[in-house]
Scaffold this motif. Structure first.
Motif, PDB file in Angstrom:
ATOM      1  N   CYS A   2      -0.683  -4.105   4.196  1.00 18.55           N
ATOM      2  CA  CYS A   2      -1.849  -3.230   4.059  1.00 18.55           C
ATOM      3  C   CYS A   2      -3.112  -3.980   3.674  1.00 18.55           C
ATOM      4  O   CYS A   2      -4.194  -3.406   3.700  1.00 18.55           O
ATOM      5  CB  CYS A   2      -1.572  -2.127   3.019  1.00 18.55           C
ATOM      6  SG  CYS A   2      -1.466  -2.772   1.335  1.00 18.55           S
ATOM      7  N   CYS A  42       1.497  -0.387  -0.991  1.00 15.61           N
ATOM      8  CA  CYS A  42       2.365   0.136   0.078  1.00 15.61           C
ATOM      9  C   CYS A  42       3.828  -0.200  -0.131  1.00 15.61           C
ATOM     10  O   CYS A  42       4.680   0.281   0.607  1.00 15.61           O
ATOM     11  CB  CYS A  42       1.912  -0.387   1.437  1.00 15.61           C
ATOM     12  SG  CYS A  42       2.254  -2.137   1.666  1.00 15.61           S
ATOM     13  N   CYS A  72       4.308  -4.868  -3.050  1.00  8.83           N
ATOM     14  CA  CYS A  72       2.901  -4.482  -3.020  1.00  8.83           C
ATOM     15  C   CYS A  72       2.708  -3.216  -3.838  1.00  8.83           C
ATOM     16  O   CYS A  72       3.461  -2.242  -3.692  1.00  8.83           O
ATOM     17  CB  CYS A  72       2.451  -4.246  -1.579  1.00  8.83           C
ATOM     18  SG  CYS A  72       0.765  -3.634  -1.453  1.00  8.83           S
TER      19      CYS A  72
HETATM   20 ZN   LIG Z   1       0.599  -3.374   0.786  1.00  5.17          ZN
END
Ligand SMILES: [Zn+2]
Length: 142
Positions: free
Chosen positions: A7, A21, A18
């Protein structure tokens, strides 16, 4: 900081996933004071482009004409009025060789041909004057 490959969000270095995401693929952000390993590697010098030798072409001059004149004279003189053409060939060839800007080989050829013509005439005259025998003027293979 590291950048999520999925992302594009910035994440802390210690993050495994992350924070935006949940992806687990990260890449190091490019920063100017921390150049990447790829940028630090010395770039192999690309081979220089082939350099075309630039030979300044001097303009076609009078001595280049003399080179051609000398060569032609040396050949024509083998068949007629050698007593005029062969000396002309020698002079023109020498001038063309040293003062001309091209056709050096042609000038040298004209000079050599004229020289041979003079030698043939010299030995023919020596033979006709009974100074040397026929053995001296005939070819090696006869
Ligand atoms: Zn991400």
């Amino acid at each position: 900081m590291k950048i999520c490959n999925n992302c594009g969000a910035e994440n802390k270095n210690e993050n495994v996933f992350c924070s935006t995401c949940g992806g687990n693929s990260f890449s190091e952000p490019l920063s100017p004071d921390m150049p990447s390993a790829a940028a630090q590697q010395p770039v192999p010098p690309s081979p220089p482009p082939p350099v075309q030798p630039i030979i300044p072409r001097k303009p076609f001059g009078i001595f280049d004409v003399m080179t051609i004149l000398g060569f032609v004279s040396s050949l024509v003189g083998l068949f007629c009025i050698w007593v005029v053409l062969e000396p002309l060939a020698v002079i023109s060839s020498i001038l063309g060789f040293f003062k001309g800007s091209r056709y050096k080989g042609l000038a040298a050829a004209g000079f050599v041909i004229a020289l041979i013509a003079f030698l043939i005439q010299l030995f023919t005259a020596l033979y006709n004057g009974n100074i040397i025998g026929k053995w001296a003027i005939q070819g090696v293979f006869h």
